[in-house]
Design a protein around this motif. Structure first.
Motif, short mmCIF file in Angstrom:
data_model
loop_
_atom_site.label_atom_id
_atom_site.label_comp_id
_atom_site.label_asym_id
_atom_site.label_seq_id
_atom_site.Cartn_x
_atom_site.Cartn_y
_atom_site.Cartn_z
N UNK A 4 -21.04 2.72 38.63
CA UNK A 4 -21.38 2.63 37.22
C UNK A 4 -20.82 1.31 36.68
N UNK A 5 -21.66 0.54 36.02
CA UNK A 5 -21.25 -0.75 35.47
C UNK A 5 -20.54 -0.52 34.15
N UNK A 6 -19.26 -0.85 34.10
CA UNK A 6 -18.46 -0.69 32.88
C UNK A 6 -18.31 -2.00 32.12
N UNK A 7 -18.31 -3.11 32.84
CA UNK A 7 -18.25 -4.45 32.26
C UNK A 7 -19.35 -5.24 32.96
N UNK A 8 -20.45 -5.53 32.26
CA UNK A 8 -21.64 -6.05 32.93
C UNK A 8 -21.48 -7.45 33.52
N UNK A 9 -22.33 -7.72 34.48
CA UNK A 9 -22.44 -9.06 35.03
C UNK A 9 -23.13 -9.91 33.98
N UNK A 10 -22.56 -11.07 33.70
CA UNK A 10 -23.08 -11.93 32.64
C UNK A 10 -24.57 -12.19 32.82
N UNK A 11 -25.32 -11.97 31.75
CA UNK A 11 -26.75 -12.17 31.77
C UNK A 11 -27.53 -10.92 32.14
N UNK A 12 -26.83 -9.88 32.56
CA UNK A 12 -27.48 -8.64 32.99
C UNK A 12 -26.83 -7.44 32.29
N UNK A 13 -26.67 -7.57 30.99
CA UNK A 13 -25.96 -6.57 30.20
C UNK A 13 -26.65 -5.21 30.17
N UNK A 14 -27.95 -5.16 30.44
CA UNK A 14 -28.67 -3.88 30.39
C UNK A 14 -28.57 -3.08 31.68
N UNK A 15 -28.04 -3.67 32.73
CA UNK A 15 -27.92 -2.97 34.02
C UNK A 15 -26.72 -2.03 33.95
N UNK A 16 -26.97 -0.76 34.20
CA UNK A 16 -25.92 0.27 34.07
C UNK A 16 -25.43 0.81 35.40
N UNK A 17 -26.20 0.61 36.46
CA UNK A 17 -25.80 1.11 37.78
C UNK A 17 -26.15 0.09 38.85
N UNK A 18 -25.23 -0.09 39.80
CA UNK A 18 -25.45 -1.05 40.89
C UNK A 18 -25.12 -0.38 42.22
N UNK A 19 -25.81 -0.83 43.26
CA UNK A 19 -25.60 -0.32 44.61
C UNK A 19 -25.00 -1.43 45.46
N UNK A 20 -23.86 -1.16 46.09
CA UNK A 20 -23.17 -2.13 46.93
C UNK A 20 -23.45 -1.81 48.39
N UNK A 21 -23.91 -2.82 49.15
CA UNK A 21 -24.24 -2.64 50.56
C UNK A 21 -23.52 -3.70 51.38
#
Length: 136
Positions: A4-21
Protein backbone atom coordinates in the motif's frame (compact mmCIF):
# COMPACT_ATOMS: atom_id res chain seq x y z
CA UNK A 1 4.48 -8.78 -3.12
CA UNK A 2 1.96 -5.94 -3.00
CA UNK A 3 2.38 -2.78 -0.95
CA UNK A 4 0.00 0.00 0.00
CA UNK A 5 1.45 3.36 -1.03
CA UNK A 6 1.45 5.67 2.00
CA UNK A 7 3.79 8.35 0.60
CA UNK A 8 3.52 8.44 -3.20
CA UNK A 9 6.27 8.38 -5.75
CA UNK A 10 6.64 11.92 -7.06
CA UNK A 11 4.48 12.46 -10.11
CA UNK A 12 2.34 9.39 -9.41
CA UNK A 13 0.24 10.61 -6.50
CA UNK A 14 -2.87 8.70 -7.64
CA UNK A 15 -1.19 5.27 -7.43
CA UNK A 16 -2.36 3.54 -4.24
CA UNK A 17 -0.91 0.05 -4.62
CA UNK A 18 2.38 -1.23 -6.04
CA UNK A 19 3.77 -4.70 -6.70
CA UNK A 20 7.46 -5.36 -5.99
CA UNK A 21 9.18 -8.12 -7.99
CA UNK A 22 12.75 -9.28 -7.49
CA UNK A 23 14.93 -9.48 -10.59
CA UNK A 24 18.18 -10.37 -8.80
CA UNK A 25 20.12 -9.21 -5.72
CA UNK A 26 20.79 -5.79 -7.27
CA UNK A 27 17.61 -4.99 -9.21
CA UNK A 28 13.86 -5.10 -8.58
CA UNK A 29 10.82 -4.05 -10.57
CA UNK A 30 8.03 -1.93 -9.05
CA UNK A 31 4.71 -1.96 -10.89
CA UNK A 32 1.36 -0.33 -10.38
CA UNK A 33 -0.85 -3.05 -8.86
CA UNK A 34 -3.98 -1.75 -10.60
CA UNK A 35 -2.79 -0.65 -14.06
CA UNK A 36 -0.06 -1.16 -16.66
CA UNK A 37 1.86 1.92 -15.61
CA UNK A 38 3.91 3.20 -14.00
CA UNK A 39 6.69 0.60 -13.90
CA UNK A 40 10.01 1.39 -12.24
CA UNK A 41 13.35 -0.37 -12.11
CA UNK A 42 14.78 -0.17 -8.61
CA UNK A 43 18.31 -0.81 -7.42
CA UNK A 44 19.71 -1.84 -4.04
CA UNK A 45 21.89 1.15 -3.11
CA UNK A 46 23.80 -0.75 -0.44
CA UNK A 47 25.36 -2.99 -3.10
CA UNK A 48 26.67 0.09 -4.92
CA UNK A 49 27.95 2.47 -2.24
CA UNK A 50 27.84 3.51 1.36
CA UNK A 51 24.34 4.84 1.78
CA UNK A 52 22.93 6.23 4.98
CA UNK A 53 20.20 8.72 5.78
CA UNK A 54 17.82 9.56 8.57
CA UNK A 55 14.18 8.60 8.17
CA UNK A 56 12.07 11.48 9.54
CA UNK A 57 9.58 10.78 12.30
CA UNK A 58 6.63 11.55 9.99
CA UNK A 59 7.71 8.78 7.59
CA UNK A 60 8.34 6.39 10.48
CA UNK A 61 4.80 6.99 11.73
CA UNK A 62 3.28 6.78 8.24
CA UNK A 63 4.90 3.41 7.51
CA UNK A 64 4.75 2.25 11.15
CA UNK A 65 8.52 1.76 11.25
CA UNK A 66 9.99 0.48 14.47
CA UNK A 67 13.53 -0.47 15.44
CA UNK A 68 13.02 -4.11 14.45
CA UNK A 69 10.83 -3.54 11.36
CA UNK A 70 11.67 -5.68 8.35
CA UNK A 71 12.31 -2.91 5.84
CA UNK A 72 13.96 -2.52 2.48
CA UNK A 73 15.36 0.65 0.93
CA UNK A 74 15.68 0.88 -2.86
CA UNK A 75 16.33 3.67 -5.35
CA UNK A 76 14.70 4.40 -8.69
CA UNK A 77 16.91 3.82 -11.69
CA UNK A 78 16.39 5.32 -15.14
CA UNK A 79 17.41 2.75 -17.74
CA UNK A 80 19.46 3.99 -20.70
CA UNK A 81 21.21 2.29 -23.59
CA UNK A 82 23.89 1.24 -23.01
CA UNK A 83 22.96 0.04 -19.53
CA UNK A 84 26.16 1.52 -18.08
CA UNK A 85 24.81 5.02 -18.75
CA UNK A 86 21.68 4.36 -16.66
CA UNK A 87 21.22 6.68 -13.69
CA UNK A 88 20.19 6.23 -10.07
CA UNK A 89 18.33 8.77 -7.93
CA UNK A 90 19.93 8.59 -4.48
CA UNK A 91 18.00 11.62 -3.19
CA UNK A 92 14.58 9.96 -3.24
CA UNK A 93 14.76 6.46 -1.76
CA UNK A 94 11.72 4.21 -1.72
CA UNK A 95 11.15 2.54 1.64
CA UNK A 96 9.24 -0.74 1.99
CA UNK A 97 7.87 -2.10 5.27
CA UNK A 98 7.56 -5.86 4.78
CA UNK A 99 5.80 -6.33 8.12
CA UNK A 100 2.67 -4.36 7.19
CA UNK A 101 3.12 -4.15 3.38
CA UNK A 102 3.34 -0.37 3.19
CA UNK A 103 5.75 1.76 1.19
CA UNK A 104 6.63 5.36 0.51
CA UNK A 105 9.10 7.56 -1.26
CA UNK A 106 11.21 9.85 0.89
CA UNK A 107 12.74 12.96 -0.64
CA UNK A 108 16.03 13.80 1.04
CA UNK A 109 17.23 17.36 1.42
CA UNK A 110 20.19 17.77 -0.94
CA UNK A 111 21.97 20.21 1.38
CA UNK A 112 21.94 17.57 4.15
CA UNK A 113 23.14 14.82 1.80
CA UNK A 114 25.52 16.50 -0.66
CA UNK A 115 27.19 13.18 -1.57
CA UNK A 116 23.95 11.90 -3.13
CA UNK A 117 22.74 12.95 -6.56
CA UNK A 118 19.49 12.88 -8.51
CA UNK A 119 21.00 11.15 -11.53
CA UNK A 120 24.26 9.36 -10.74
CA UNK A 121 25.53 7.12 -13.52
CA UNK A 122 25.49 3.49 -12.42
CA UNK A 123 28.77 2.75 -14.21
CA UNK A 124 30.60 4.92 -11.68
CA UNK A 125 29.86 2.24 -9.06
CA UNK A 126 31.29 -0.72 -10.98
CA UNK A 127 34.80 -1.93 -11.74
CA UNK A 128 35.74 -2.81 -15.30
CA UNK A 129 34.82 -6.45 -14.56
CA UNK A 130 31.20 -5.38 -13.78
CA UNK A 131 31.40 -5.97 -10.05
CA UNK A 132 30.29 -3.29 -7.60
CA UNK A 133 33.19 -1.12 -6.44
CA UNK A 134 32.01 -1.08 -2.85
CA UNK A 135 29.60 -3.11 -0.81
CA UNK A 136 28.12 -1.65 2.34
Amino acid sequence: MEFEVKSPILGFESVRGMRLEKIDDLFMKLKNAEADSPVFTLVNPFLLREYDFEIPLAMKVLLDLKENTNLLVLNIMIIHTPLESSTVNFLAPVIFNFDNHTMGQLVLESHRYPAYGLAETISSFFNSDSTPTQEA
